[in-house]
Design an enzyme around this catalytic site. Structure first.
Site, PDB file in Angstrom:
ATOM      1  N   TYR A  55       1.979   5.816  21.594  1.00 28.97           N
ATOM      2  CA  TYR A  55       1.863   5.944  20.438  1.00 28.97           C
ATOM      3  C   TYR A  55       2.081   7.342  20.004  1.00 28.97           C
ATOM      4  O   TYR A  55       2.018   7.693  18.944  1.00 28.97           O
ATOM      5  CB  TYR A  55       0.306   5.687  19.851  1.00 28.97           C
ATOM      6  CG  TYR A  55      -0.653   5.438  18.801  1.00 28.97           C
ATOM      7  CD1 TYR A  55      -0.130   4.875  18.004  1.00 28.97           C
ATOM      8  CD2 TYR A  55      -0.962   7.075  18.514  1.00 28.97           C
ATOM      9  CE1 TYR A  55      -1.455   5.138  16.571  1.00 28.97           C
ATOM     10  CE2 TYR A  55      -2.305   7.187  17.479  1.00 28.97           C
ATOM     11  CZ  TYR A  55      -1.397   5.985  16.871  1.00 28.97           C
ATOM     12  OH  TYR A  55      -2.420   6.137  15.258  1.00 28.97           O
ATOM     13  N   ASP A 106       1.808  -6.533   3.694  1.00 24.09           N
ATOM     14  CA  ASP A 106       1.388  -6.840   5.190  1.00 24.09           C
ATOM     15  C   ASP A 106       2.116  -7.758   5.831  1.00 24.09           C
ATOM     16  O   ASP A 106       2.980  -8.348   5.127  1.00 24.09           O
ATOM     17  CB  ASP A 106      -0.224  -6.387   4.555  1.00 24.09           C
ATOM     18  CG  ASP A 106      -1.227  -6.147   5.406  1.00 24.09           C
ATOM     19  OD1 ASP A 106      -1.747  -5.317   5.778  1.00 24.09           O
ATOM     20  OD2 ASP A 106      -0.430  -6.440   7.186  1.00 24.09           O
ATOM     21  N   LYS A 147       3.991   9.501  17.242  1.00 24.78           N
ATOM     22  CA  LYS A 147       2.990  10.068  15.820  1.00 24.78           C
ATOM     23  C   LYS A 147       4.104  11.359  15.895  1.00 24.78           C
ATOM     24  O   LYS A 147       3.820  12.103  15.076  1.00 24.78           O
ATOM     25  CB  LYS A 147       1.550   9.624  16.134  1.00 24.78           C
ATOM     26  CG  LYS A 147       1.628   8.232  14.992  1.00 24.78           C
ATOM     27  CD  LYS A 147       1.869   8.085  14.173  1.00 24.78           C
ATOM     28  CE  LYS A 147       0.768   6.531  13.852  1.00 24.78           C
ATOM     29  NZ  LYS A 147       0.929   6.254  12.626  1.00 24.78           N
ATOM     30  N   VAL A 164     -10.924   7.293  13.250  1.00 20.55           N
ATOM     31  CA  VAL A 164     -10.731   6.913  11.752  1.00 20.55           C
ATOM     32  C   VAL A 164     -12.347   5.499  11.770  1.00 20.55           C
ATOM     33  O   VAL A 164     -11.615   4.230  12.895  1.00 20.55           O
ATOM     34  CB  VAL A 164      -9.740   6.504  10.849  1.00 20.55           C
ATOM     35  CG1 VAL A 164     -10.767   5.728   9.815  1.00 20.55           C
ATOM     36  CG2 VAL A 164      -9.148   7.557  10.669  1.00 20.55           C
ATOM     37  N   ASP A 208       6.941  -7.343   7.317  1.00 17.70           N
ATOM     38  CA  ASP A 208       7.571  -6.675   8.228  1.00 17.70           C
ATOM     39  C   ASP A 208       7.746  -5.287   8.461  1.00 17.70           C
ATOM     40  O   ASP A 208       9.267  -5.418   8.438  1.00 17.70           O
ATOM     41  CB  ASP A 208       7.707  -7.646   9.118  1.00 17.70           C
ATOM     42  CG  ASP A 208       7.114  -6.522  10.941  1.00 17.70           C
ATOM     43  OD1 ASP A 208       7.347  -5.104  10.970  1.00 17.70           O
ATOM     44  OD2 ASP A 208       7.422  -7.577  11.942  1.00 17.70           O
ATOM     45  N   VAL A 209       6.988  -3.402   8.494  1.00 14.46           N
ATOM     46  CA  VAL A 209       8.032  -2.478   8.199  1.00 14.46           C
ATOM     47  C   VAL A 209       9.063  -2.287   9.344  1.00 14.46           C
ATOM     48  O   VAL A 209      10.252  -1.953   9.113  1.00 14.46           O
ATOM     49  CB  VAL A 209       7.235  -1.136   7.811  1.00 14.46           C
ATOM     50  CG1 VAL A 209       6.131  -1.499   6.588  1.00 14.46           C
ATOM     51  CG2 VAL A 209       6.438  -1.393   9.327  1.00 14.46           C
ATOM     52  N   ASN A 248       2.056   3.737   5.249  1.00 17.43           N
ATOM     53  CA  ASN A 248       1.250   3.828   5.985  1.00 17.43           C
ATOM     54  C   ASN A 248       0.302   2.985   7.527  1.00 17.43           C
ATOM     55  O   ASN A 248       0.092   2.749   8.369  1.00 17.43           O
ATOM     56  CB  ASN A 248       0.066   3.119   5.078  1.00 17.43           C
ATOM     57  CG  ASN A 248      -1.510   2.889   5.907  1.00 17.43           C
ATOM     58  OD1 ASN A 248      -2.210   3.565   6.209  1.00 17.43           O
ATOM     59  ND2 ASN A 248      -1.815   1.719   5.868  1.00 17.43           N
TER      60      ASN A 248
HETATM   61  N1  LIG Z   1      -7.801   4.127  12.139  1.00 20.65           N
HETATM   62  C1  LIG Z   1      -7.354   5.174  12.647  1.00 20.65           C
HETATM   63  O1  LIG Z   1      -8.423   6.091  13.844  1.00 20.65           O
HETATM   64  C2  LIG Z   1      -6.003   6.086  13.013  1.00 20.65           C
HETATM   65  C3  LIG Z   1      -6.301   7.398  13.050  1.00 20.65           C
HETATM   66  C4  LIG Z   1      -5.059   8.293  13.152  1.00 20.65           C
HETATM   67  C5  LIG Z   1      -4.159   7.352  12.826  1.00 20.65           C
HETATM   68  N2  LIG Z   1      -4.036   6.070  12.371  1.00 20.65           N
HETATM   69  C6  LIG Z   1      -2.723   5.383  11.504  1.00 20.65           C
HETATM   70  O2  LIG Z   1      -3.253   5.328  10.028  1.00 20.65           O
HETATM   71  C7  LIG Z   1      -2.366   4.036  10.241  1.00 20.65           C
HETATM   72  C8  LIG Z   1      -3.119   2.991   9.177  1.00 20.65           C
HETATM   73  O3  LIG Z   1      -4.470   2.069  10.111  1.00 20.65           O
HETATM   74  P1  LIG Z   1      -5.448   1.132  10.507  1.00 20.65           P
HETATM   75  O4  LIG Z   1      -6.239   1.960  11.044  1.00 20.65           O
HETATM   76  O5  LIG Z   1      -6.051   1.429   8.997  1.00 20.65           O
HETATM   77  O6  LIG Z   1      -3.844   0.283  11.205  1.00 20.65           O
HETATM   78  P2  LIG Z   1      -4.962  -1.091  11.083  1.00 20.65           P
HETATM   79  O7  LIG Z   1      -4.423  -1.553  12.665  1.00 20.65           O
HETATM   80  O8  LIG Z   1      -6.371  -1.701  10.575  1.00 20.65           O
HETATM   81  O9  LIG Z   1      -3.806  -2.450  10.548  1.00 20.65           O
HETATM   82  C9  LIG Z   1      -3.949  -1.575   8.678  1.00 20.65           C
HETATM   83  C10 LIG Z   1      -2.749  -2.607   8.255  1.00 20.65           C
HETATM   84  O10 LIG Z   1      -1.453  -2.808   8.988  1.00 20.65           O
HETATM   85  C11 LIG Z   1      -0.641  -4.424   8.608  1.00 20.65           C
HETATM   86  N3  LIG Z   1       0.471  -3.966   9.701  1.00 20.65           N
HETATM   87  C12 LIG Z   1       0.487  -3.868  11.327  1.00 20.65           C
HETATM   88  N4  LIG Z   1       1.772  -4.639  11.397  1.00 20.65           N
HETATM   89  C13 LIG Z   1       2.829  -4.288  10.783  1.00 20.65           C
HETATM   90  C14 LIG Z   1       4.250  -4.306   9.594  1.00 20.65           C
HETATM   91  N5  LIG Z   1       4.738  -4.167  11.618  1.00 20.65           N
HETATM   92  N6  LIG Z   1       4.304  -4.129   9.280  1.00 20.65           N
HETATM   93  C15 LIG Z   1       3.712  -4.043   7.288  1.00 20.65           C
HETATM   94  N7  LIG Z   1       2.248  -3.908   7.663  1.00 20.65           N
HETATM   95  C16 LIG Z   1       1.457  -4.062   8.942  1.00 20.65           C
HETATM   96  C17 LIG Z   1      -1.625  -5.134   9.916  1.00 20.65           C
HETATM   97  O11 LIG Z   1      -1.928  -6.479   9.523  1.00 20.65           O
HETATM   98  C18 LIG Z   1      -2.817  -5.246   8.877  1.00 20.65           C
HETATM   99  O12 LIG Z   1      -3.324  -5.182   7.666  1.00 20.65           O
HETATM  100  C19 LIG Z   1      -1.326   3.402  11.053  1.00 20.65           C
HETATM  101  O13 LIG Z   1      -0.014   4.334  10.850  1.00 20.65           O
HETATM  102  C20 LIG Z   1      -2.355   4.712  12.076  1.00 20.65           C
HETATM  103  O14 LIG Z   1      -1.614   4.003  13.275  1.00 20.65           O
HETATM  104  C21 LIG Z   1      -5.566   5.329  12.598  1.00 20.65           C
END
Ligand SMILES: NC(=O)c1ccc[n+]([C@@H]2O[C@H](COP(=O)([O-])OP(=O)(O)OC[C@H]3O[C@@H](n4cnc5c(N)ncnc54)[C@H](O)[C@@H]3O)[C@@H](O)[C@H]2O)c1
Length: 260
Positions: A155, A40, A159, A188, A62-63, A89
């Site tokens: 975004y 993370d 995706k 979510v 950072d990925v 993720n």
């Molecule tokens: N939350 C939603 O409604 C939703 C809906 C569809 C898809 N998604 C996808 O699900 C995945 C997780 O979403 P979420 O809502 O838990 O995200 P979030 O914004 O809550 O972030 C989760 C974590 O990602 C970490 N992060 C951010 N940039 C990073 C990087 N460059 N390298 C490593 N870690 C990093 C952050 O520090 C955080 O701990 C994402 O790919 C998101 O696009 C989320």
């Protein structure tokens, strides 16, 4: 509760696993007996994870940065001694606004984390997965990866790219027994979606409640999904229950017809 034991002892890497959906995925894999490693960018969230799940390996990475991802896989080799499941993720929401208002920097950052980040991790994961047990890759896409999403073009583009990447990887890696699937979550419930809704309300000059109502009205179930719903699908896709499932868009969105 999860009662399939094919994940016990599996070596799993979850990117961005310190909070949000990733953290729920980590909790569920740990409860199923998997050995989990997390990266993370947020040190405070990683420390909190260490208190909750001390057996989960972790590092800052950072990925979207090649050198960070190389360091991450060195740590995975040291701590897990190989890899059976990669969960890509990490993803950022990106900017909100009409396309002509967006900066190149915001566009590039969204693509760098959401698409290039998955590429960098997959590239190093594949040689390890070839030696793994029931190896698979799960890539987080979004409902915005098969629908348009006004105001969120970087975004949505990122995706959709994840879906194309996933289907191509499934075709390339099937001969090695590596399965590759994408998960497409709808909205979510959680802090991230609340931030997105409030940015949208501000951009449109509409009341927050109205924008929030629009989000849930577009789903057949009339509600958002939960992080646990997503984690359940990730576990299924990684388990032997999904032994013949690859190259799929696994949609978990309560049957959402459009994104406002
Ligand atoms: N939350 C939603 O409604 C939703 C809906 C569809 C898809 N998604 C996808 O699900 C995945 C997780 O979403 P979420 O809502 O838990 O995200 P979030 O914004 O809550 O972030 C989760 C974590 O990602 C970490 N992060 C951010 N940039 C990073 C990087 N460059 N390298 C490593 N870690 C990093 C952050 O520090 C955080 O701990 C994402 O790919 C998101 O696009 C989320």
């Amino acid at each position: 509760m999860w009662n399939n034991n094919s994940l016990a002892g599996q070596r799993v890497l979850v990117t961005a696993g310190a909070s949000g959906i990733g953290l729920e995925i980590v909790r569920r894999f740990s409860a199923a007996g998997a050995r989990v490693f997390v990266c993370d960018v947020q040190p405070a969230s990683l420390e909190q994870l260490a208190r909750e799940l001390p057996d989960v390996g972790r590092c800052i990475a950072d990925v979207s940065k090649e050198e960070d991802v190389a360091r991450l896989f060195d740590a995975v080799d040291r701590e897990l001694g190989g890899l059976d499941v990669l969960v890509n993720n990490a993803g950022v929401a990106g900017p909100t606004g009409g396309v002509e208002t967006l900066s190149l920097a915001d566009w590039e950052h969204t693509l760098a984390v959401n698409v290039t980040g998955q590429f960098l991790c997959v590239r190093l994961a594949v040689p390890r997965l070839r030696k793994g047990r029931n190896p698979s890759i799960v890539n987080l896409s979004s409902a915005a990866g098969h629908l348009g999403m006004p105001g969120r073009s970087p975004y949505s583009a990122s995706k959709w790219a994840v879906v194309g990447f996933t289907k191509t990887l499934a075709l390339e890696l099937g001969k090695d027994g590596i399965r590759v699937n994408a998960i497409l979550p709808g909205a979510v419930d959680g802090p991230r979606i609340r931030a997105v809704i409030s940015a949208k309300a501000e951009a449109l000059g509409k009341p927050l409640e109205e924008v929030a109502r629009d989000y849930t009205a577009q789903s057949a179930l009339g509600r958002m999904v939960t992080a646990t719903d997503i984690a359940n699908m990730v576990l299924f896709a990684s388990s032997d229950l999904a032994a013949s499932v690859t190259g799929q868009e696994l949609v978990v969105d309560g049957h959402t017809q459009a994104l406002s």
